[in-house]
Design an enzyme around this catalytic site. Structure first.
Site, PDB file in Angstrom:
ATOM      1  CB  CYS A   1      -0.978  -0.027   1.172  1.00 25.13           C
ATOM      2  SG  CYS A   1      -0.203  -0.035   2.804  1.00 25.13           S
TER       3      CYS A   1
ATOM      4  CG  ASN B   1       4.371  -1.831   5.192  1.00 16.10           C
ATOM      5  OD1 ASN B   1       5.492  -2.138   5.562  1.00 16.10           O
ATOM      6  ND2 ASN B   1       3.400  -2.718   5.124  1.00 16.10           N
TER       7      ASN B   1
ATOM      8  CB  CYS C   1      -3.697   1.512   7.002  1.00 19.23           C
ATOM      9  SG  CYS C   1      -3.447   2.972   8.046  1.00 19.23           S
ATOM     10  NE  ARG C   2      -4.459   1.519   1.671  1.00 22.35           N
ATOM     11  CZ  ARG C   2      -4.243   2.296   0.642  1.00 22.35           C
ATOM     12  NH1 ARG C   2      -5.066   2.236  -0.392  1.00 22.35           N
ATOM     13  NH2 ARG C   2      -3.217   3.124   0.626  1.00 22.35           N
ATOM     14  CB  SER C   3       0.243  -3.586   2.761  1.00 20.68           C
ATOM     15  OG  SER C   3       1.077  -2.682   3.420  1.00 20.68           O
TER      16      SER C   3
ATOM     17  CG  ASP D   1      -5.247   5.913   2.441  1.00 22.91           C
ATOM     18  OD1 ASP D   1      -5.295   5.474   3.611  1.00 22.91           O
ATOM     19  OD2 ASP D   1      -4.422   6.739   2.044  1.00 22.91           O
TER      20      ASP D   1
HETATM   21  P1  4NP Z   1      -1.795   2.727   4.088  1.00 21.98           P
HETATM   22  O1  4NP Z   1      -2.450   4.073   4.699  1.00 21.98           O
HETATM   23  O2  4NP Z   1      -1.237   3.109   2.756  1.00 21.98           O
HETATM   24  O3  4NP Z   1      -2.963   1.820   3.973  1.00 21.98           O
HETATM   25  O4  4NP Z   1      -0.744   2.263   5.071  1.00 21.98           O
HETATM   26  C1  4NP Z   1      -1.759   5.287   4.813  1.00 21.98           C
HETATM   27  C2  4NP Z   1      -0.844   5.484   5.834  1.00 21.98           C
HETATM   28  C3  4NP Z   1      -0.208   6.692   5.955  1.00 21.98           C
HETATM   29  C4  4NP Z   1      -0.481   7.721   5.065  1.00 21.98           C
HETATM   30  C5  4NP Z   1      -1.392   7.519   4.040  1.00 21.98           C
HETATM   31  C6  4NP Z   1      -2.029   6.305   3.914  1.00 21.98           C
HETATM   32  N1  4NP Z   1       0.166   8.968   5.208  1.00 21.98           N
HETATM   33  O5  4NP Z   1      -0.162   9.887   4.429  1.00 21.98           O
HETATM   34  O6  4NP Z   1       1.020   9.125   6.090  1.00 21.98           O
END
Ligand code: 4NP
Length: 166
Positions: free
Chosen positions: A8, A11, A13-15, A125
């Site tokens: 993602c 790294n 949340c989703r992944s 996201d």
């Molecule tokens: P992920 O979510 O891609 O599912 O881990 C996010 C985590 C952090 C951020 C954006 C999305 N960020 O902008 O810091």
């Protein structure tokens, strides 16, 4: 070994949720000795960090502990190591495509390609939203994880019939 990488943006949340859910499914199928699993982010914002507290809480609600995971950034080398490089959304997919070495593009897919009956093609996201977004992510990755396991069985483990342990 069949090697799977979930990717993602951050790294956190989703992944890591996909990694935890898929690990759980693989363990239940008794296939942990033949399927290797990891996750990474296309960006380096959260390298070395544990998953977001909301991602951890949502996974825990389903009996899955992802507290020990740590963020890392995806690299071109990941395409050599892994058989499946699975992007959570199209932005992640496009960023991965840019670093993918020549001849290895077939390894790169959208994770929801393995949940063809869902209307969505991307795992949204959840970072800037509320808890419901995290539960939605979990539902989606659970369905895609089942489809991915079926794909791995069919392509890589033909001698092991579905439901057989070991
Ligand atoms: P992920 O979510 O891609 O599912 O881990 C996010 C985590 C952090 C951020 C954006 C999305 N960020 O902008 O810091």
């Amino acid at each position: 070994m069949v090697k799977v990488l979930f990717v993602c943006l951050g790294n956190i949340c989703r992944s890591p949720m996909a990694e935890g859910v898929f690990r759980h499914a693989v363990r239940q199928a008794g296939l942990e000795s033949v399927i290797e699993i990891d996750s990474a982010g296309t960006h380096a914002y959260h390298v070395g960090e544990p998953p977001d507290a909301r991602a951890q809480a949502t996974a825990k609600h389903y009996g899955i502990d992802i507290s020990g995971l740590r963020g890392r950034q995806a690299t071109a080398g990941d395409f050599h190591k892994f058989d499946y490089v699975l992007a959570m959304d199209r932005e992640n997919y496009d960023n991965l495509r840019r670093i993918c070495p020549a001849g290895l593009h077939d390894k790169l897919k959208l994770f929801l390609d393995f949940a063809p009956h869902r209307p969505e093609r991307e795992v949204p996201d959840p970072y800037f939203g509320g808890d419901s977004g995290f539960h939605r992510v979990l539902d989606m990755v659970e369905e895609a994880a089942a489809g991915l396991l079926a794909d791995i069985r069919a392509r890589h483990l033909p001698a092991r019939s579905a439901g057989q342990r070991g």
